[in-house]
Design a protein around this motif. Structure first.
Motif: not given
Length: 415
Positions: A311-336
């Protein structure tokens, strides 16, 4: 039919995906080895309560459906390593990874035979230019794979370098007499071939390869983006005395590596994670690590990182969704941030391309076409590299997942 005239099955056994094809009537025919698809994810699942090994998308659905069992992916990356022949208890039976790969290839052969209506005893398999940089380990990798093909029921086994096969399939993308470069960036290796079209045929001028691919990109992104939320890079208080210690890296490195994930859920690792959570300066991230190990969420995390990368490579996403570990947990990711994490791998690819051109005796300006092959060739760092190093070359996107198997099938027709 005599053995020398028996049909040859072309197989591209990849780190991430596998495909099979034959030459029939002078035309390449890809075999539908997965329902409705020419490609099959190179993944298996063993149900905990026994039953047949599952492959491809069915294996992935068993994992994501929380069915109890053992999921394995990136099997090709263990070739030539000690892991290949270590016996482990998998779904109630002791097996080696050699047994698993042989079983995968045997089922692939069976599906191909059902699809075309006759048997196969001969196979032409793709192989990276180098499985490993060490010559002894490289030779062992091919020997391991050859043995797996024999165990799967093939009596004659031959190999062809994957970028050379891709060149056979893709040379029509350039003009007659043109010099081109194949950039084959797969799941576990990156391979390169400089070729020239002469009289409608392909002549390989040089090939080169390095052990670097999409699974390495995933590992780098996991370690830089996701694992800090599990305590990677944190600090521990000493049990006795003053001062702090860094959180050890080993568990995180295994969790970030597709081939190692099935073997990370040991009592020792779980015990260590609980101890680190107790001593952590910041306990919450280490408690998440305990959850991942206890609930065996390593593959869920790896899939989440892979989705975040795409998703970040295609410019369509900005996080790694990790809610299966803890609710609402996410790691930010961007093209840069993606480019920063993969910067070292980009340099490795650039050096490998330069080495390939040097071996071919061709200047970058002499490359008329660059052909992208392999799923990871779709990454921006690969296309940017090609445009930067060979700005006058035309960039062609082949069928990223089937160019190698098409070329292998074409090669069987040249016997």
């Amino acid at each position: 039919m005599s053995p020398t005239l028996a049909p040859v099955l072309a197989i591209d056994f990849g780190t991430s995906n596998t495909a099979a094809a034959i030459m029939e009537g002078g035309t390449v025919h890809r075999i539908p080895v997965e329902a409705g698809s020419d490609t099959l994810p190179t993944a298996v699942f063993f149900p905990a309560r026994g039953g047949a090994m599952r492959m491809g998308e069915v294996a992935a659905r068993a994992l994501t459906g929380a069915e109890e069992g053992r999921y394995m992916r990136a099997l090709k990356s263990v070739l030539g390593t000690p892991l290949m022949h270590e016996s482990r208890l998998i779904a109630g039976r002791r097996r080696t990874l050699a047994d698993v790969i042989a079983g995968f290839l045997a089922e692939l052969r069976r599906r191909a035979e059902v699809a075309v209506g006759h048997g196969f005893t001969r196979v032409l398999s793709g192989r990276p230019v180098h499985f490993h940089s060490d010559p002894a380990r490289d030779a062992q990798s091919e020997a391991d794979l050859r043995a797996c093909y024999h165990a799967a029921g093939f009596t004659e086994v031959a190999f062809m370098p994957e970028p050379e096969a891709a060149a056979l399939a893709c040379h029509g993308m350039g003009g007659a007499g043109e010099t081109g470069l194949i950039l084959d960036i797969g799941g576990g290796t990156s391979d390169f071939s400089v070729y020239r079209t002469e009289g409608g045929r392909v002549r390989i001028l040089a090939s080169h390869g390095i052990r670097l691919g999409g699974t390495d990109f995933d590992a780098a992104l996991s370690l830089t983006h996701a694992m800090p939320l599990l305590g990677h890079g944190g600090q521990l208080r000493r049990e006795m005395g003053p001062g702090l210690l860094p959180v050890p890296n080993a568990i995180y490195a295994d969790l970030a590596t597709w081939a190692h994930i099935p073997f990370v859920y040991t009592p020792e690792n779980r015990r260590l994670a609980r101890q680190m959570a107790r001593l952590a300066v910041e306990p919450a991230p280490l408690e998440r690590l305990v959850t991942v190990l206890t609930d065996e969420l390593g593959h869920d995390l790896a899939f989440a990182v892979e989705r975040g990368k795409i998703a970040a490579n295609g410019g369509t996403g900005d996080n790694i969704a990790m809610g299966f570990i803890e609710p609402r947990l996410a790691a930010p990711i961007s093209g840069p941030s993606l480019r920063d994490a993969l910067q070292g791998h980009g340099r490795d690819l650039e050096e490998a391309v330069a080495e390939t051109l040097s071996r071919a005796g061709v200047a970058a300006e002499g490359i008329g076409s660059v052909v992208l092959v392999g799923g990871s060739s779709l990454m921006g760092l690969v296309t940017d590299l090609a445009a930067r190093m060979m700005p006058s070359a035309r960039l062609h996107r082949s069928d990223a997942f089937t160019a190698v198997v098409d070329g292998l099938a074409l090669a069987t027709g040249e016997e």
